[in-house]
Design a protein around this motif. Structure first.
Motif, mmCIF file in Angstrom:
data_model
loop_
_atom_site.group_PDB
_atom_site.id
_atom_site.type_symbol
_atom_site.label_atom_id
_atom_site.label_comp_id
_atom_site.label_asym_id
_atom_site.label_seq_id
_atom_site.Cartn_x
_atom_site.Cartn_y
_atom_site.Cartn_z
ATOM 1 N N THR A 1 -50.536 91.375 -3.540
ATOM 2 C CA THR A 1 -50.889 90.156 -4.264
ATOM 3 C C THR A 1 -50.507 88.916 -3.462
ATOM 4 O OG1 THR A 1 -48.762 90.188 -5.400
ATOM 5 C CG2 THR A 1 -50.621 91.253 -6.522
ATOM 6 N N MET A 2 -51.105 87.798 -3.872
ATOM 7 C CA MET A 2 -50.798 86.522 -3.249
ATOM 8 C C MET A 2 -49.331 86.163 -3.459
ATOM 9 S SD MET A 2 -51.979 83.844 -1.657
ATOM 10 C CE MET A 2 -52.012 82.060 -1.534
ATOM 11 N N SER A 3 -48.813 86.411 -4.649
ATOM 12 C CA SER A 3 -47.422 86.034 -4.941
ATOM 13 C C SER A 3 -46.452 86.799 -4.052
ATOM 14 C CB SER A 3 -47.100 86.283 -6.419
ATOM 15 O OG SER A 3 -47.257 87.644 -6.753
ATOM 16 N N GLN A 4 -46.712 88.078 -3.825
ATOM 17 C CA GLN A 4 -45.824 88.864 -2.981
ATOM 18 C C GLN A 4 -45.881 88.379 -1.531
ATOM 19 O OE1 GLN A 4 -43.578 91.462 -3.927
ATOM 20 N NE2 GLN A 4 -42.887 90.851 -1.883
ATOM 21 N N GLU A 5 -47.081 88.060 -1.065
ATOM 22 C CA GLU A 5 -47.240 87.553 0.292
ATOM 23 C C GLU A 5 -46.486 86.230 0.467
ATOM 24 O OE1 GLU A 5 -50.779 85.709 3.135
ATOM 25 O OE2 GLU A 5 -51.306 86.977 1.429
ATOM 26 N N LEU A 6 -46.628 85.337 -0.513
ATOM 27 C CA LEU A 6 -45.959 84.042 -0.429
ATOM 28 C C LEU A 6 -44.443 84.184 -0.553
ATOM 29 C CD1 LEU A 6 -48.444 81.945 -2.572
ATOM 30 C CD2 LEU A 6 -47.976 81.630 -0.135
ATOM 31 N N TYR A 7 -43.991 85.084 -1.422
ATOM 32 C CA TYR A 7 -42.553 85.308 -1.576
ATOM 33 C C TYR A 7 -41.940 85.777 -0.264
ATOM 34 C CZ TYR A 7 -38.155 87.469 -2.946
ATOM 35 O OH TYR A 7 -36.830 87.809 -3.022
ATOM 36 N N THR A 8 -42.585 86.739 0.371
ATOM 37 C CA THR A 8 -42.063 87.287 1.624
ATOM 38 C C THR A 8 -42.037 86.229 2.719
ATOM 39 O OG1 THR A 8 -42.885 89.499 1.037
ATOM 40 C CG2 THR A 8 -42.382 89.078 3.364
ATOM 41 N N THR A 9 -43.121 85.474 2.824
ATOM 42 C CA THR A 9 -43.201 84.434 3.856
ATOM 43 C C THR A 9 -42.158 83.357 3.637
ATOM 44 O OG1 THR A 9 -45.585 84.821 4.097
ATOM 45 C CG2 THR A 9 -44.718 82.747 4.968
#
Length: 394
Positions: free
Chosen positions: A366-374
């Protein structure tokens, strides 16, 4: 003193020098006024509790978002004689402060706060802060709205650094962060409705883990169209303390029914998303990421601002829009997530509106997981900071 780290000894020596200099300056003012001001300044500082709070009793693996006392806090005051400046700052033992019953903050909620985190660097000494100058500027913006003086950006950032260095209870890498709470309040006595005559800037700290009890698991929100967080022309766009107590009733009701938090609608049309109790909200539909535009009723979150920039960096996949986001837009979304200093990026599993529960995508793709990791990789020093967002504290 010899057992303290060199940085701590340096800070305490500097503090002692500033106290002596402040005393000389105040006494040099002549007459009883200078002595009275000095006594008032000294007596209102926290009393030294001489408690050595080591970090060996903290269960870092089960650290939640609660108040775990640290050793030191930072205090700086602006008196009428300072003409809106903040000339004196001190590291003090963490403890209670003395306020007049008629202080501006107690009687008229003339106060602001910020929230930020410091993280241990991976594999080396020192800490990192995330965009502290943004917090300083937001406090200055809020201070102007609330008729208060504010520290300069340099004073704010320097005070934050001193507070981090003075406190050893910073979670290990990957276990959380040292949450920092800068406060600005009208501490001077005032009876009639008017700005306070004296102001206090204070920073305290606490080691914290995840904000929501779900940890990084998806959260569940409920839409509330009865209570409103802010209204046009009010103070919804500044981080004043007056914005937070009014949401407690709705939040407690929601939690009693099993929800994580409340999603508020606008107070005029009751159909456009505003924010959650303490964080901003985003929706994802196809290749479009949308978040409510900040036009005075929504807090311009620093994590929100950072997430928008990170999402726009992925422009070949995503288009980012700041606009009116209706409840219908939300219901039709593929994904929903929240952002904030405390929550970072929190995926939303369900939103319940008018008794109907709507589900959204969560998980690793998901977008949220990608943004959280970054974002967290930059904040914690695990990834290269190409944006100049992090500030080293050595």
């Amino acid at each position: 003193m010899a057992l303290l780290p060199a940085a701590m000894r340096s800070i305490l020596r500097a503090r002692s020098t500033r106290v002596r200099r402040a005393a000389r300056d105040l006494q040099a003012g002549g007459g009883g006024g200078g002595s009275s001001l000095l006594r008032r300044w000294q007596s209102s500082l926290p009393q030294l509790d001489h408690v050595d709070r080591s970090d060996d009793e903290i269960d870092w693996d089960n650290l939640g978002f609660g108040l775990t006392p640290t050793d030191y806090m930072y205090v700086m005051r602006s008196s009428p004689e300072d003409l809106g400046a903040f000339p004196r700052g001190e590291l003090c033992r963490y403890g209670n402060i003395e306020l007049s019953p008629s202080s501006g903050v107690l009687n008229y909620a003339q106060g602001l706060f910020e929230g930020m985190k410091a993280y241990r660097r991976p594999g080396r000494a020192g800490y990192t802060l995330f965009r502290p100058e943004e917090n300083a500027r937001r406090m200055q913006f809020g201070a102007e709205r609330m008729c208060m003086p504010a520290p300069s950006v340099d004073q704010f950032v320097s005070a934050v650094k001193e507070t981090v260095l003075a406190n050893r209870r910073v979670p290990p890498q990957g276990k959380g962060g040292l949450y920092l709470r800068p406060l600005l309040m009208g501490s001077g006595p005032i009876l009639g409705l008017a700005p306070a005559p004296e102001y206090t800037f204070l920073i305290y700290a606490a080691p914290v883990g995840n904000y929501f009890k779900e940890g990084l698991a998806p959260i569940n929100l409920v839409v509330d169209d009865e209570f409103h967080r802010a209204m046009p022309g009010s103070t919804g766009g500044v981080k004043t303390i007056a914005n937070y107590a009014p949401v407690l009733k709705a939040q407690m009701d929601a939690k009693s029914k099993g929800f994580t938090d409340v999603l508020y609608l606008d107070s005029v049309h009751k159909q456009y998303l505003e924010e959650v109790s303490s964080c901003n909200v985003f929706i994802v539909k196809g290749g479009v990421v949308a978040t409510p535009a900040t036009k005075g009723t929504i807090l311009p979150g620093i994590t929100r601002k950072s997430v928008i920039e990170l999402a726009r960096d992925r422009g070949y996949n995503y288009k980012v829009e700041e606009r009116l986001v209706s409840i219908d837009d939300l219901i039709d979304a593929d994904e929903v997530f929240c952002t904030g200093t405390a929550v970072v990026v929190a995926p939303v599993s369900t939103v319940t509106n008018k008794g109907r529960r709507h589900e959204f995508r969560t998980g690793p793709d998901t977008m949220s997981q990608e943004l959280y990791t970054t974002l967290t990789s930059i904040q914690m020093g695990l990834a290269e900071d190409n944006k100049g967002w992090t500030v080293a504290v050595d």
